[in-house]
Design a protein around this motif. Structure first.
Motif, PDB file in Angstrom:
ATOM      1  N   ARG A  16      20.640  97.892  40.571  1.00  0.00           N
ATOM      2  CA  ARG A  16      19.707  97.345  39.569  1.00  0.00           C
ATOM      3  C   ARG A  16      20.200  98.116  38.361  1.00  0.00           C
ATOM      4  O   ARG A  16      20.213  97.722  37.079  1.00  0.00           O
ATOM      5  CB  ARG A  16      18.435  97.861  39.935  1.00  0.00           C
ATOM      6  CG  ARG A  16      17.435  96.972  38.927  1.00  0.00           C
ATOM      7  CD  ARG A  16      15.903  97.162  39.655  1.00  0.00           C
ATOM      8  NE  ARG A  16      15.694  96.465  40.764  1.00  0.00           N
ATOM      9  CZ  ARG A  16      15.202  95.008  40.846  1.00  0.00           C
ATOM     10  NH1 ARG A  16      15.187  94.326  39.831  1.00  0.00           N
ATOM     11  NH2 ARG A  16      14.844  94.709  42.059  1.00  0.00           N
ATOM     12  N   GLN A  17      20.334  99.374  38.457  1.00  0.00           N
ATOM     13  CA  GLN A  17      20.764 100.227  37.287  1.00  0.00           C
ATOM     14  C   GLN A  17      22.049  99.875  36.630  1.00  0.00           C
ATOM     15  O   GLN A  17      22.125  99.746  35.386  1.00  0.00           O
ATOM     16  CB  GLN A  17      20.626 101.708  37.448  1.00  0.00           C
ATOM     17  CG  GLN A  17      20.908 102.813  36.188  1.00  0.00           C
ATOM     18  CD  GLN A  17      20.652 104.122  36.658  1.00  0.00           C
ATOM     19  OE1 GLN A  17      20.522 104.466  37.656  1.00  0.00           O
ATOM     20  NE2 GLN A  17      20.919 105.089  35.603  1.00  0.00           N
ATOM     21  N   LYS A  20      21.569  96.394  34.788  1.00  0.00           N
ATOM     22  CA  LYS A  20      20.868  96.618  33.608  1.00  0.00           C
ATOM     23  C   LYS A  20      21.848  96.874  32.285  1.00  0.00           C
ATOM     24  O   LYS A  20      21.761  96.470  31.651  1.00  0.00           O
ATOM     25  CB  LYS A  20      19.699  97.503  33.531  1.00  0.00           C
ATOM     26  CG  LYS A  20      18.626  97.028  34.584  1.00  0.00           C
ATOM     27  CD  LYS A  20      17.252  97.843  34.342  1.00  0.00           C
ATOM     28  CE  LYS A  20      16.308  97.513  35.297  1.00  0.00           C
ATOM     29  NZ  LYS A  20      14.984  98.521  35.167  1.00  0.00           N
ATOM     30  N   TYR A  24      22.708  94.357  29.190  1.00  0.00           N
ATOM     31  CA  TYR A  24      22.488  94.703  28.049  1.00  0.00           C
ATOM     32  C   TYR A  24      23.273  95.868  27.283  1.00  0.00           C
ATOM     33  O   TYR A  24      22.721  96.181  26.195  1.00  0.00           O
ATOM     34  CB  TYR A  24      20.850  95.312  28.156  1.00  0.00           C
ATOM     35  CG  TYR A  24      19.925  94.352  28.674  1.00  0.00           C
ATOM     36  CD1 TYR A  24      19.470  93.268  28.156  1.00  0.00           C
ATOM     37  CD2 TYR A  24      19.437  94.781  29.878  1.00  0.00           C
ATOM     38  CE1 TYR A  24      18.485  92.511  28.875  1.00  0.00           C
ATOM     39  CE2 TYR A  24      18.566  94.041  30.733  1.00  0.00           C
ATOM     40  CZ  TYR A  24      18.145  92.833  30.074  1.00  0.00           C
ATOM     41  OH  TYR A  24      17.430  92.118  30.958  1.00  0.00           O
ATOM     42  N   GLN A  37      22.715  89.217  34.217  1.00  0.00           N
ATOM     43  CA  GLN A  37      21.576  88.439  33.668  1.00  0.00           C
ATOM     44  C   GLN A  37      21.121  87.746  34.850  1.00  0.00           C
ATOM     45  O   GLN A  37      19.918  87.519  35.263  1.00  0.00           O
ATOM     46  CB  GLN A  37      21.634  88.044  32.562  1.00  0.00           C
ATOM     47  CG  GLN A  37      21.713  89.198  31.377  1.00  0.00           C
ATOM     48  CD  GLN A  37      21.770  88.133  29.833  1.00  0.00           C
ATOM     49  OE1 GLN A  37      21.691  86.957  29.830  1.00  0.00           O
ATOM     50  NE2 GLN A  37      22.060  89.007  28.885  1.00  0.00           N
ATOM     51  N   LEU A  40      19.762  89.671  37.640  1.00  0.00           N
ATOM     52  CA  LEU A  40      18.321  90.228  37.546  1.00  0.00           C
ATOM     53  C   LEU A  40      17.289  89.373  37.597  1.00  0.00           C
ATOM     54  O   LEU A  40      16.210  89.570  37.981  1.00  0.00           O
ATOM     55  CB  LEU A  40      18.518  91.115  36.050  1.00  0.00           C
ATOM     56  CG  LEU A  40      19.369  92.216  35.885  1.00  0.00           C
ATOM     57  CD1 LEU A  40      19.222  92.874  34.737  1.00  0.00           C
ATOM     58  CD2 LEU A  40      18.747  93.341  37.223  1.00  0.00           C
TER      59      LEU A  40
END
Length: 241
Positions: A16-17, A20, A24, A37, A40
Motif C-alpha cells: 500500500r505504501q 501511494k 502520487y 490509482q 488503491l
C-alpha cells in the motif's frame, strides 16, 4: 451475459505504501500512476465501474489492472515483455558492419580520410554483407557501441629540446608581455606562417584508428617533401607606433 465479479484486492502495508508513492509521486510515469490509482481504489472496495469514472479509464482497462494485481501483486503492474518485430539483420552482419569503423579506410583500400555512416552503408552493400543497408541503421549500431569514426582528435609528440623557452616567449606575447615588460596600448603582436595546406608533406606518425568511445587520432607533426616555404614575417615581434 453476466458480468464477472470484481477481483478482491487486499495489498499488504508495504504494498500500500509503495502504491501511494506510485500513484502520487511526481517522477512516476503516467501509465504506472494510473495503474496504482486503480489498485488503491479497488483496495477500498469500489466497483470497477466507479473506478473507471473516477480515473477516466475504460472499464476493461480497470478490470485488467485490478486482476493483474490480484494475481501477481506489484510486479503485475509492469508491462509484459513483447516479442517485437523480428530481426532484419543477424548479429554477425551487425559485427561485420561495425568492424570497419574501428579501422582506417585506407586499410580497406577505400580512398577516404575517415568513415561516415553513408560510406559504411555503401561499403556494406559492396562487400555483399547485406543486400541493402541504410545510413540511419549504421548510425544506430555505431551509437550502441559508442563508435564515431567521423570524429578525430589531434595529438603531437614534442621533440624540440628548446620547446619550453620558445613556448614561454609565445605565451608571454599572448599575455601581452615581452621580456618581462607589458605591451602598451599602441603596441601589437603579429603572427604569420606559411600556408601549410598546400605543402608537400607527410605525417611523421601514423594515424591511430578509432575505437569504442575513442575518436581517431591524427598527429600534427609532419615532414616536408622537399617543398620550400616563404614566411611573410617572424612568428612574433614588436611594432612601434
Amino acid at each position: 451475459m453476466p458480468v464477472a465479479p470484481a477481483r478482491p484486492v487486499a495489498p499488504t502495508a508495504a504494498e500500500r505504501q509503495r502504491l501511494k508513492k506510485m500513484a502520487y509521486g511526481h517522477k512516476t510515469e503516467h501509465r504506472l500512476r494510473l495503474r496504482a490509482q486503480v489498485v488503491l481504489h479497488a483496495a477500498r472496495g469500489r466497483s470497477n465501474a466507479r473506478i473507471a469514472r473516477e480515473t477516466g479509464l475504460h472499464l476493461d482497462t480497470v478490470r485488467t489492472w485490478r486482476g493483474r494485481f490480484a494475481e501477481h501483486g506489484l510486479p503485475g503492474l509492469t508491462d509484459r515483455k513483447r516479442a517485437g518485430r523480428p530481426r532484419v539483420f543477424t548479429v554477425l552482419q551487425t559485427a561485420q558492419v561495425t568492424a570497419p569503423a574501428c579501422q582506417l579506410p585506407a586499410e580497406s583500400g577505400v580512398p577516404l580520410a575517415r568513415w561516415s555512416a553513408p560510406e559504411l552503408a555503401r561499403e556494406t552493400i559492396e562487400r555483399g554483407i547485406a543486400a541493402f543497408m541504410s545510413a540511419s541503421t549504421v548510425r544506430r549500431w555505431l551509437a550502441e557501441d559508442a563508435l564515431k569514426p567521423w570524429q578525430y582528435r589531434s595529438w603531437i609528440f614534442i621533440t624540440d629540446p628548446q620547446f619550453r623557452p620558445k613556448a614561454e616567449r609565445v605565451l608571454d606575447l599572448y599575455a601581452r608581455t615581452f621580456d618581462g615588460v607589458g605591451l602598451g596600448a599602441d603596441e601589437y603582436v603579429v603572427s604569420s606562417d606559411e600556408k601549410t595546406s598546400i605543402q608537400a608533406r607527410c605525417r611523421c606518425h601514423p594515424t591511430l584508428a578509432p575505437g569504442q568511445a575513442r575518436a581517431m587520432r591524427v598527429n600534427h607533426t609532419y615532414g616536408r617533401g622537399g617543398a620550400l616555404a616563404y614566411l611573410a614575417g617572424e612568428s612574433s615581434f614588436r611594432l612601434a607606433a
